[in-house]
Design a protein around this motif. Structure first.
Motif, short mmCIF file in Angstrom:
data_model
loop_
_atom_site.label_atom_id
_atom_site.label_comp_id
_atom_site.label_asym_id
_atom_site.label_seq_id
_atom_site.Cartn_x
_atom_site.Cartn_y
_atom_site.Cartn_z
N LEU A 1 -12.25 -84.32 -10.09
CA LEU A 1 -13.18 -85.35 -10.18
C LEU A 1 -13.03 -86.53 -9.15
O LEU A 1 -13.72 -86.76 -8.34
N VAL A 2 -11.83 -87.08 -9.24
CA VAL A 2 -11.66 -88.23 -8.44
C VAL A 2 -11.54 -87.77 -7.10
O VAL A 2 -11.97 -88.73 -6.03
N ASN A 3 -10.98 -86.68 -6.77
CA ASN A 3 -10.64 -86.01 -5.33
C ASN A 3 -12.09 -85.84 -4.63
O ASN A 3 -12.30 -85.80 -3.46
N SER A 4 -13.16 -85.33 -5.59
CA SER A 4 -14.26 -85.19 -4.86
C SER A 4 -14.96 -86.48 -4.43
O SER A 4 -16.11 -86.12 -3.47
N SER B 1 -10.12 -95.37 -3.09
CA SER B 1 -10.28 -96.78 -2.81
C SER B 1 -11.75 -97.22 -2.38
O SER B 1 -12.19 -98.32 -2.63
N VAL B 2 -12.50 -96.16 -1.87
CA VAL B 2 -13.95 -96.47 -1.70
C VAL B 2 -14.71 -95.15 -2.22
O VAL B 2 -14.40 -94.29 -1.64
N PHE B 3 -15.57 -95.29 -3.27
CA PHE B 3 -16.17 -94.12 -3.92
C PHE B 3 -17.15 -93.62 -2.80
O PHE B 3 -18.07 -94.57 -2.48
N PHE C 1 -4.97 -86.33 0.52
CA PHE C 1 -3.34 -85.78 1.18
C PHE C 1 -2.55 -87.16 0.99
O PHE C 1 -1.39 -87.19 0.43
N ALA C 2 -3.34 -88.30 0.97
CA ALA C 2 -2.50 -89.42 1.04
C ALA C 2 -2.04 -89.86 -0.60
O ALA C 2 -0.90 -90.34 -0.74
N SER C 3 -3.24 -89.89 -1.33
CA SER C 3 -2.84 -90.21 -2.63
C SER C 3 -3.89 -89.32 -3.47
O SER C 3 -4.80 -89.79 -4.08
#
Length: 287
Positions: free
Chosen positions: A41-44, A60-62, A52-54
């Motif tokens: 969900l968060v990576n979408s 940081s910005v949705f 890849f970074a976090s």
């Protein structure tokens, strides 16, 4: 302090400790089970670089660009969704029809070899799909079903029937024999008893079979991959592959695609979840 009060206090302390440990165990298991959903969900809502970074932190910005791209700029998504719905509907309908009639015969009729037939269905629950891939492909090719949604439906029904027959048969065995005898007195046969008496009282167990079949069909990847060879016939699980290239992958699109594909299944489950426990419990009773 008297020994009796001391023992009672120690017992109460142990009971509270055990309750807290159970709660802690439930929380840990829930976190483990929900973590993949959280990660998807968060990576979408991220771009590829931030994934890849976090990969496990909040964006940081949705950004909903991946969802907008899938729903408005990718016409194939709606084709995949339609195909998945058609396959799920066909699988559920055919599976319920065949399983209901088989369970009705195995539970209410007395004939030679009934136990053998029942055990034959049960053995199907132990038969892995991967073992049947080659003979299944050859059979579907001989029937000219490669590239057809009908081939996917028939294949999924074949692997869904054993569990469905097991659940339905054990539920039907618990229905009082007096109901069937009353139907026979009124001139009704086994089909009248099955579809006019047994089916109306089998709502929970039929709903359970429907839910399990839907979830299995909606998430199925291997059988559609084996049967379907045209992009226009792909189902939702196969649609994820369009965002995977030879050198790069659109991971934010993949995560968004997976999130969207989970929504129908989650809603279907939430509306009918109350039937799962009651249906499985009824079907697990040994007659």
């Amino acid at each position: 302090m008297v020994p009796g009060n001391k023992n009672a206090s120690l017992y109460a302390f142990n009971a509270r400790l055990l309750a807290y440990l159970r709660i802690l165990l439930i929380l840990v298991l829930s976190a483990v089970a929900l973590f993949p959903i959280y990660a998807v969900l968060v990576n979408s809502f991220k771009n590829n670089g931030e994934i890849f970074a976090s990969p496990f932190t909040l964006p940081s910005v949705f950004t909903a660009s991946a969802y907008v791209g899938i729903l408005t700029k990718n016409a194939d998504f709606w084709i995949f969704l339609t195909n998945s719905c058609l396959v799920a509907l066909g699988t559920i309908s055919l599976n319920l029809l065949v399983s209901f009639m088989a369970a009705l015969a195995l539970s209410r009729l007395h004939f030679r070899g009934r136990t053998v037939f029942y055990n034959y269905f049960i053995m199907g629950m132990l038969f892995p799909i991967t073992v049947a891939i080659l003979p299944l492909y050859l059979q579907l090719r001989a029937l000219n079903l490669i590239g057809s949604l009908n081939g996917v439906v028939l294949s999924q029904v074949a692997f869904s029937i054993p569990m469905s027959v097991f659940i339905l048969t054990n539920f039907f065995k618990e229905v009082p024999q007096e109901l069937q005898e009353a139907t026979q007195v009124d001139g009704g046969g086994i089909w009248t008893f099955g579809f006019r008496v047994l089916l109306p009282i089998s709502g929970p167990v039929v709903s359970t079979v429907t839910i399990l079949t839907f979830i299995q069909s909606w998430n199925q990847f291997l059988l559609p991959l084996l049967v379907l060879d045209n992009r226009k016939t792909f189902t939702i699980p196969l649609g994820v592959m369009q965002y995977q290239g030879q050198f790069t992958s659109g991971w934010n699109f993949i995560m968004a695609f997976i999130t969207i594909s989970m929504i129908p299944m989650v809603l279907f489950y939430l509306f009918l979840q109350k039937y799962i426990v009651s249906g499985l419990t009824a079907g697990a009773i040994k007659g």
